[in-house]
Write an enzyme that holds these catalytic residues in place. Structure first.
Site, mmCIF file in Angstrom:
data_model
loop_
_atom_site.group_PDB
_atom_site.id
_atom_site.type_symbol
_atom_site.label_atom_id
_atom_site.label_comp_id
_atom_site.label_asym_id
_atom_site.label_seq_id
_atom_site.Cartn_x
_atom_site.Cartn_y
_atom_site.Cartn_z
ATOM 1 N N ARG A 21 0.747 3.870 -3.153
ATOM 2 C CA ARG A 21 0.143 5.182 -2.868
ATOM 3 C C ARG A 21 1.209 6.250 -2.650
ATOM 4 N NH1 ARG A 21 -5.579 4.107 0.233
ATOM 5 N NH2 ARG A 21 -5.665 1.883 -0.116
ATOM 6 N N GLU A 38 -11.971 1.126 -10.449
ATOM 7 C CA GLU A 38 -11.623 0.249 -11.572
ATOM 8 C C GLU A 38 -12.576 0.347 -12.763
ATOM 9 O OE1 GLU A 38 -11.364 -0.520 -8.385
ATOM 10 O OE2 GLU A 38 -9.286 -1.166 -8.122
ATOM 11 N N ASP A 61 -4.940 -9.322 -9.011
ATOM 12 C CA ASP A 61 -5.178 -8.345 -10.083
ATOM 13 C C ASP A 61 -3.951 -7.601 -10.644
ATOM 14 O OD1 ASP A 61 -5.033 -7.047 -7.602
ATOM 15 O OD2 ASP A 61 -6.956 -6.052 -7.729
ATOM 16 N N THR A 110 -0.695 1.329 -10.417
ATOM 17 C CA THR A 110 -2.018 0.773 -10.101
ATOM 18 C C THR A 110 -2.844 1.714 -9.225
ATOM 19 O OG1 THR A 110 -3.154 -1.281 -9.481
ATOM 20 C CG2 THR A 110 -1.345 -0.544 -8.044
ATOM 21 N N GLU A 120 0.832 -1.215 0.000
ATOM 22 C CA GLU A 120 0.000 0.000 0.000
ATOM 23 C C GLU A 120 0.864 1.263 0.000
ATOM 24 O OE1 GLU A 120 -3.114 0.120 -0.480
ATOM 25 O OE2 GLU A 120 -3.884 -1.857 0.056
HETATM 26 C C1 DMJ Z 1 -6.190 0.816 -5.145
HETATM 27 O O1 DMJ Z 1 -5.415 1.000 -4.019
HETATM 28 C C2 DMJ Z 1 -5.411 0.212 -6.275
HETATM 29 O O2 DMJ Z 1 -6.072 0.444 -7.475
HETATM 30 C C3 DMJ Z 1 -5.179 -1.269 -6.093
HETATM 31 O O3 DMJ Z 1 -4.541 -1.838 -7.195
HETATM 32 C C4 DMJ Z 1 -6.494 -1.973 -5.870
HETATM 33 N N1 DMJ Z 1 -7.288 -1.377 -4.846
HETATM 34 C C5 DMJ Z 1 -7.428 0.053 -4.793
HETATM 35 C C6 DMJ Z 1 -8.635 0.583 -5.527
HETATM 36 O O4 DMJ Z 1 -9.737 -0.178 -5.522
#
Ligand code: DMJ
Length: 457
Positions: A125, A364, A248, A448, A121
């Protein structure tokens, strides 16, 4: 006479062609004007969320929008929301707000803290946000913060396999929790790799790439990976395979690391992995396309579930050139969204029953809408995006920002505004309707968490 008729016919054709051209031009400029109006609404709503973060939670990780109170993940702030939102503020040209967030970050963010943080995370982020912030502003202090953070995260990779532990202490470098998953072991290379390219220190690239390769090496003979893995033994703990949360973005980074770094190993790993997804996870249900779960060893179907997190996959399919599958899967995601006017976390796509009723302001589905619009310029995707945005505002807007739902059937709200709502959800909504010059899509790769990374090396 014949010559005269021919001339008249020519003029008529020209006029017809001109008027068709003019009509098309007219309707295109009307569509663009409509899109700008939605972009303005998105920007206004983003500001509503941001202003309330400023008002009730300034300097903290996140805002709890119902209780109008701040929330820190680890008891002390790592400024999750300002770092995650900085590039959105810049892209939306909210200059005063961007300057204020920027000043907060360079003035007071520090990582020398005796707390265990989640490597995945914090990487997607904070490291991602600092790196894109640096690339957009050119402020070297943001890169210095990223390097300090990256260095403090490095001990996470000191396992017997090179797969990272889940938690690492930012001060002592001690690690804990050895049961991880492919998303957390394999979604690090865009950020660590960019850090290496920008600092000239290869160690970040090497550690994150090894983690990605070690995850891939443990795929089954069918080419599938499981849901949880022990980073010390390298053994799978759960052999359920899918494209949902926990796996994912492992696939996302195989393709994107090829795009950003031109790393041929990543392309090879992608090419060796993606056919297994289409063979064992894809599920043709009537005329619809869904992706469910299967056992990674036998390939047998284990679950017919799909959800808000799986909805990233049309974007990845589109980015890798598979528009037909991307379109079909996006139609399924939109069907899921419309079931109750807002998407649930998980449904059973065979029965269309809701399995998990929460909505966490996830990005998403809108990310995929944006990618599909970018590649096809098909107006249905902007219409889809507008419907999704209207529902999002209708059910998630609250007096002090935007809030998640604990039940998408009753629309009961819960006290949570994750930083990704500002980093991703609003950003993708905005980009879908904004003028093309705002961001050169083909020159960036989004991590992501929707932080655009640029190949400047
Ligand atoms: C985000 O922190 C990122 O997109 C991660 O890959 C998946 N979960 C959340 C959003 O849903």
């Amino acid at each position: 006479m014949i010559a005269k008729n021919r001339a008249r016919f020519g003029v008529t054709c020209l006029l017809a062609a001109f008027s068709l051209f003019a009509t098309q031009g007219c309707s295109r400029s009307r569509e663009e004007a409509d899109a700008r109006r939605v972009a303005d609404r998105v920007r206004t709503e983003f500001l509503h969320a941001w202003n309330n973060y400023e008002r009730y939670a300034w300097g903290h990780d996140a805002l709890r929008p119902l209780s109008k109170a701040p929330h820190d993940w680890y008891g002390q702030s790592l400024q999750m929301t300002p770092v995650d939102a900085l590039d959105t503020l810049i892209l939306m040209k909210l200059d005063a707000e961007a300057d204020k967030a920027h000043a907060l970050i360079v003035g007071s963010l520090s990582f020398d803290r005796d707390i265990y943080v989640k490597n995945f995370e914090i990487t997607i982020r904070l490291l991602g946000g600092l790196l894109s912030g640096y690339q957009l502003t050119g402020d070297k202090r943001l890169l210095d913060l990223a390097e300090d953070l990256g260095t403090r995260l490095l001990p996470a990779f000191n396992s017997p396999t090179g797969l990272p532990y889940v938690y690492v202490n930012l001060h002592s470098g001690q690690v804990r929790d050895s049961v991880s998953n492919p998303a957390e072991t394999g979604t690090l290379l865009l950020e660590f790799g960019t850090l290496s390219k920008l600092t000239g220190k290869p160690v970040f690239y090497d550690k994150a790439k090894q983690a990605l390769v070690e995850t891939y090496k443990r795929r089954s003979q069918l080419g599938l990976v499981g849901s949880s893995i022990n980073v010390e033994t390298g053994q799978w703990i759960d052999k359920d395979s899918h494209i949902s949360g926990g796996i994912d973005s492992y696939y996302e980074y195989l393709w994107k690391c090829w795009l950003l770094f031109g790393d041929k190993d990543c392309l090879e790993m992608w090419n060796a992995s993606i056919p297994a997804i289409h063979k064992y996870l894809a599920d043709e249900t009537g005329s619809e396309l869904w992706y469910g779960h299967a056992d990674m060893i036998t390939g047998l179907r284990t679950e017919t579930t799909y959800g808000a997190l799986d909805a990233f996959f049309p974007a990845l399919l589109a980015l890798s050139g598979d528009i037909p599958r991307a379109r079909r899967l996006q139609a399924s995601s939109f069907k899921m969204w419309n079931l109750h006017g807002i998407e649930p976390e998980v449904i059973d796509y065979k029965t269309m029953q809701v399995i998990v009723k929460t909505y966490h302001l996830r990005p998403e589905i809108i990310e995929s809408t944006y990618y599909l619009y970018h590649y096809t310029k098909d107006q249905q995707y902007r219409q889809m995006g507008e419907t999704i945005f209207n529902d999002f505002v209708k059910y998630c807007r609250t007096e002090a920002g935007y809030t998640a739902l604990s039940d998408i059937v009753t629309k009961q709200q819960r006290d949570e505004m994750e930083s990704f709502a500002l980093a991703e959800t609003f950003k993708y909504f905005y980009l879908l309707f904004a003028p093309p010059g705002i961001l050169e899509f083909d020159k960036v790769v989004f991590n992501t968490e929707a932080h655009p990374l640029r190949r400047t090396w």
